[in-house]
Design an enzyme around this catalytic site. Sequence first.
Site, PDB file in Angstrom:
ATOM      1  N   HIS A 154      -3.544  -5.032  -4.584  1.00 13.76           N
ATOM      2  CA  HIS A 154      -3.999  -3.676  -4.320  1.00 13.76           C
ATOM      3  C   HIS A 154      -4.250  -2.968  -6.080  1.00 13.76           C
ATOM      4  O   HIS A 154      -3.063  -2.707  -6.370  1.00 13.76           O
ATOM      5  CB  HIS A 154      -3.226  -2.576  -3.657  1.00 13.76           C
ATOM      6  N   GLU A 201      -5.211  -0.321  -6.973  1.00 14.54           N
ATOM      7  CA  GLU A 201      -4.879   1.150  -6.750  1.00 14.54           C
ATOM      8  C   GLU A 201      -3.522   1.457  -6.644  1.00 14.54           C
ATOM      9  O   GLU A 201      -3.045   2.513  -6.981  1.00 14.54           O
ATOM     10  CB  GLU A 201      -5.544   1.886  -5.452  1.00 14.54           C
ATOM     11  N   CYS A 259      -8.242  -6.332  -1.090  1.00 17.37           N
ATOM     12  CA  CYS A 259      -7.287  -6.693   0.252  1.00 17.37           C
ATOM     13  C   CYS A 259      -8.244  -7.313   1.326  1.00 17.37           C
ATOM     14  O   CYS A 259      -8.649  -8.379   1.185  1.00 17.37           O
ATOM     15  CB  CYS A 259      -6.196  -5.738   0.567  1.00 17.37           C
TER      16      CYS A 259
END
Length: 214
Positions: free
Chosen positions: A195, A197, A83
């Site tokens: 993202h 994650e 990001c």
Amino acid sequence: MKNIGIINCGMGNLHSVSNAISNIGFNPVIINASKDLVSFACSALVLPGVGSFDLAIDRLEKKNLIEPVKLWIQEDRPFVGICLGLQLLFEGSDEGSKPGLKIFNGYVSQFKHSLVKKVPHMGWNKLYFNRFNTIDNLVPHYFHYDLQPWAYFVHSYYIEPKDCYTFNTTSLTFYGKQKIVSSISYNNILATQFHPEKSGLFGLFILKRFLSSY
């Protein structure tokens, strides 16, 4: 178990990135100063972040991490930008006045309200892959042109590269009428606007395949 350094800019998603790294079988270590890169013997670096471009650069400067991070990348050591961590690799941002890391040519621009539904771009969106890029060298068997997985985004700015030939644009995303470069690769760099994650099994797969390659 490999140590994966997560650079602490104090910019949001440190905890979720750390959990993701742990869940895919690596040992996450938090990098607060340049000496940590040596003491933790990191195999790879991750630069995550959500928020202000200038504030992130300012915090990296105060921790004396600007030059060590640039040197790490210049030495072709494994690096993941997430990001804001992707955006910081470029020359600067509309959001402020501080220079970025200048790994790549180009700037970070704010979404134009005439082209998008609302700002920020938040939520799940589809990734489109170019069949002629070389992402298969990094995360083979999944990042492929005929697969269109979804990923999670939270951002108000997007990168506008000056010279796309200096790296591989590995995926694009469309938000309203705006085309977004959603991931890039270059040598040992993988950087995403989304993202990983927070992108479920697909995001964890990307991180694991990349970090396991080194």
